[in-house]
Every structure is written in C-alpha cells, then in structure tokens.
Design an enzyme around this catalytic site. Sequence first.
Site, PDB file in Angstrom:
ATOM      1  N   ASP A 209      -2.375  -5.805   4.364  1.00  0.00           N
ATOM      2  CA  ASP A 209      -2.057  -4.765   2.439  1.00  0.00           C
ATOM      3  C   ASP A 209      -0.758  -4.782   2.543  1.00  0.00           C
ATOM      4  OD1 ASP A 209      -2.632  -3.887   0.113  1.00  0.00           O
ATOM      5  OD2 ASP A 209      -2.303  -2.004   0.381  1.00  0.00           O
ATOM      6  N   GLU A 245      -0.762 -10.188   2.848  1.00  0.00           N
ATOM      7  CA  GLU A 245      -0.515  -9.762   1.617  1.00  0.00           C
ATOM      8  C   GLU A 245       0.903  -9.701   0.794  1.00  0.00           C
ATOM      9  OE1 GLU A 245      -2.100  -7.592  -2.831  1.00  0.00           O
ATOM     10  OE2 GLU A 245      -0.802  -6.018  -1.015  1.00  0.00           O
TER      11      GLU A 245
END
Length: 487
Positions: A209, A245
């Site tokens: 993330d 990401e």
Amino acid sequence: MKKILLIVVALFLLVSCKQTATIDPEVNSVYYEIYVGSFYDSDGDGSGDLNGVTQKLDYIQELGATGIWLMPIHPSPTYHKYDVTDYYGIDEAYGTMDDFDKLITEMEKRDMDLIIDLVLNHSSSQHPWFTSAVDAYQNDDCDTVKYCEYYHFSDEFEPGYASNGNIYYEAVFWEGMPDLNLDSEQLRNEIEEIAHFWLDKGVHGFRLDATTHFYREKTPENVAFLQWFNRTVKDYQKEAYIVGEAWTGDSIVSKMYESQIDSFFNFTMSQQGGRIAQSINLQTGLALANYVKEYQSKIESYSASAINAVFLSNHDNDRSAGYLADDKQKMAASIYLLMPGNVFIYYGEEIGMRGSGIDENKRLPMVWSFDDTLTNPPQMANYEFDQPNSVEQALKDEESLLKHYQTILKARNTYSETIARGDFEVLEVDKTVYALDYGDLIVMHHLSQDSLTIDLEYKDVEVLFGEVDNKSNQLTLNGYTTLIIHR
Ligand code: CA
C-alpha cells in the site's frame, strides 16, 4: 435398479467434470481483488469473512482468476483495515488463523496464488508499537524503548504532523495512521519477520500500500526501501510476487521499477478518465496499443522482468458500470483482461456492480443473489446503490457481463505464457484497432461500431466478442469485436 444407479453415477460424473473443468494456465496472471468484509458472510454475523472467501473459490476459479489479492486482513479498528494493530493476526470479524490456513490449503489444491495487502507506510495509532512509543516519549524513556524510533516524533508542529497532547508525530493521511520510520533498523527487522511469517503461512506475495508515501514522495528513497524489501522477500522465497501501489504518473512509476519490485499498478489506464475507457469513447485502439508498447519498453528499461499490473477499477475508484454502457463494459473487459502483464479484477466488476463517491460506496456487499439481504459490514454505514444484477442471475444469462469475463479469461489462460509474458509489437491496422502481435498470435480489438475489412494472412481466428466475416486472407470486423488470430 443397477441401470438407474449407473445412469445416476454417469450423470454425477458429467456434472462434476463440468464443474472442475478449468484451464490450467501456463502462467498465473489473473488476480481477483477482494474486500473481505463485503464479499461473502459464511456465518450470518453481518460481516464477510475468510471462510466466505474459501466457500466462493469455485466461483472465482470458474471466472478465470488464478490468484486472489485480499485487502488488509489484520486486526484493525476501522472497517477498511488499512490501519493495522497487529501485523501477525487476523481481524476477528474475518475469522481465525485456522480459517486463514484453510483458505491457503484450498487455494493450493486449485493451484491458485494468494497475495495479501501489507501496509508499511503507517500503522494504527492503536498499535501497541505506537502507544508504547507515545508513553516512552512522554516519560523521556525512549533510550530503552525501541518503538520510539519506529515513528517520527517531534516537540513542535511540522507539516504532515498530528498531535497527541504536546507530542507531535508524522501522520500524513490521518491522525489515526502514524507514519512508520522506515529508516529504523529495528523496524526493518520487524518487517522482515512479518514478511517471513506470512510467506511461511503460504502466501505467494504482497500488495504494498501507498509506496510513494514511504518517504513522502521522495522517489530515490522510496526506491531504495523497496529494493531492500524486494531482496528481503526474494532471498527468502525466490518465486514470491510483489505488486506496489504507486498512484502517480507513469514517469515516476517507471522509475519505481528500478527497485526490482515485480509490478506496480498502472493507474493511467484505469478509471473513467483513463486510457482504456477513453480509447473506447474516442475509438482510438491504435493509440492505446502504442501506449501499451511504449509503457512496457519504459518499465523494462528499469527492470528487465517488469510485469505491468493492469486494472480497470479498484477499491478506491468509482465502479466502471457507472460510466460505461453495457457494450462498452464488455469492450473494456476484453481490453484489460487480455493485456500483457498481470490483470486485477475488483470483485463485483464482473456483474456490473455500481458504487461511486465516498469510499464505502465503492466497497459495497457483493450481490450473490437478490434473495439475500445485503448487509454492509460492521462499522460501515448503511450506504447502498441500486444494483442491476446478481451472480445468480448473471450465471443463467449467456449474454451477461459475467459470462463475457469467463470467455475472455478462458482465452487468456489458454495462451497465458504468450499473452501475459510474451514479447509483442504493435500491429498497425487502422486507428480504431488495438492489435498486439506476439508472432504466433495476435490479440485484436476493434473499437468502433462500424465494420472494417483488413487484409491479413492467418491460419485461424477465434472470435471472443462481436462478429467477424473471414474469407481467405481477409477479415471483416463488425462493430466492437475482440478476436485472437493465429498465424
Ligand atoms: Ca461472518
């Protein structure tokens, strides 16, 4: 009686053969992204759970996915769970570690890969690391408490900092998510232990993330940390897969590949304003194919083994059914599901689920059947959208988007080594045509409603969507077609 029994046995065998008849892909390149809390509630307590995922593995496999990405499963005080309080645990709303082990076992039986979300940019402010660190900082005890160096503390306010009494700490997203100090050697040891723990459990890898935020958008520092993390994981398990990401422009994302992380999500092609939806609206297939080729060359210049990570929408985006009409949803699916690299399907996209605006609306309960009462997971307010379809209905309708996903993914999995990993060139046919030429086969989409005749030598044509008239060395593509051409 014996005869009847034989017929029953034969029928049973037929049915069970049909159910297990899935393509064994050469390369696992299709991931299904799941927000566990909204996927399937196995015990009726109102929250989707890991056993629910296990119970739906046949569905996911029959769709054509060969892997699953689970959004965070660790204990967390929020519904979304991107603020973790224990990196070694399972959130109790989702089940137990035994449930997780069962999921892994069932996935291994199906040769499916599991990757889990790993949130390293920040922890929860309720994580014992952080609460211990705050206590120590307050009591001037940081010489003996290692957790102080896990975070960025300050006696005075700085941009991106939050306060706890007279203590300031870096928390760029939200005060409940203190940023981790990824320079800390002790924290890196901890991260190594966490990664090894989950790899030992049988996960195939991680979705990382918020990687651009690790060092507050300083790309060289982010790359250096990712390089360290990649080595840490791959030295332990060579075949592991990591996708990051990095929600930013292509030039920065390309540079991030220097870390040798396998994949980063390609945001440029996703969403309403992205290249896939735009190329359909503007009928510019050739421009899209040129982009795919240029992007692949660019990321390979930083990492020879770079795997593009393609998606149409994810848990942070408006669902595509809100901005693409039915035929265009099918066209978009054909395009992204046959792209080079790995493809990621956000749960519910395959039945045209709706949801946009605030995040909760993008993470609504999967519509398995209209007979079920749909409940949002705990801590998620009662948001709802009129949902046009259910899995139950879509499975009965040969023309459904879900059936279209199955058709396209079956083709992808049949030729996955070529389509997902093969070298390709752009084949210039017409400005409305996307065509990638892999040598022995060509993936082609015609992004216009008009018909188009092309001259091409070929052996065989598989029409996956739309209509094609084929005469010797000449193909007439009708509006919105997808085909695989064998040379
Ligand atoms: Ca449950």
